[in-house]
Scaffold this motif. Structure first.
Motif: not given
Length: 146
Positions: A77-82
């Motif tokens: 799982s890979i997540g980030w904010d934008w």
């Protein structure tokens, strides 16, 4: 985590098995990580918290989050904010504004951890090479259309 090389019927080496370590990380070399396909899982908008600039004016930003997952078992799982930058032409531009969050720990050829900082930096290079903005824009448009 152990890397177990599987040999097929013809004696040809197959990719190592991906497993979860006792500390909940999935450990892979950077080269192996780059070969894995990720698909979009979910994206969403953050609640708007406008900041007052001057009396009578409010500055707002459109920010959100995204989560992508591998097609492997177990799942990486890979997540980030934008955030959406002000439009330069017709549409806004989505920009990554945070380090990635992941259950991945990258390792060297001797199976030594790179550590969370170097792992995040290497994941960022991969994120910044792919075209994720269009996927998120379409998803957000559908999810928040009334």
């Amino acid at each position: 985590m152990q890397f177990n090389e599987i040999t097929g019927a013809e004696g040809i080496a197959i990719m190592p098995i991906i497993a979860i370590s006792s500390d909940s990380y999935i450990r892979l070399t950077f080269e192996r990580f780059r070969k894995i396909t990720f698909v979009h899982l979910v994206s969403g908008l953050d609640e708007d918290k406008p900041a007052m600039l001057q009396k009578g004016t409010i500055f707002t930003e459109i920010t959100g989050y995204t989560e992508w997952v591998s097609e492997t078992t177990p799942t990486i799982s890979i997540g980030w904010d934008w955030m959406i930058q002000p439009p330069q032409e017709k549409e806004g531009f989505y920009k990554r504004i945070s380090e990635p969050r992941s259950n991945l720990m990258l390792i060297d050829s001797q199976q030594q951890d790179f550590g969370p900082v170097k792992t995040a930096m290497l994941i960022e290079t991969v994120i910044d090479e792919i075209v994720w903005q269009n996927v998120i824009q379409q998803y957000i448009s559908k999810r928040y259309t009334y």
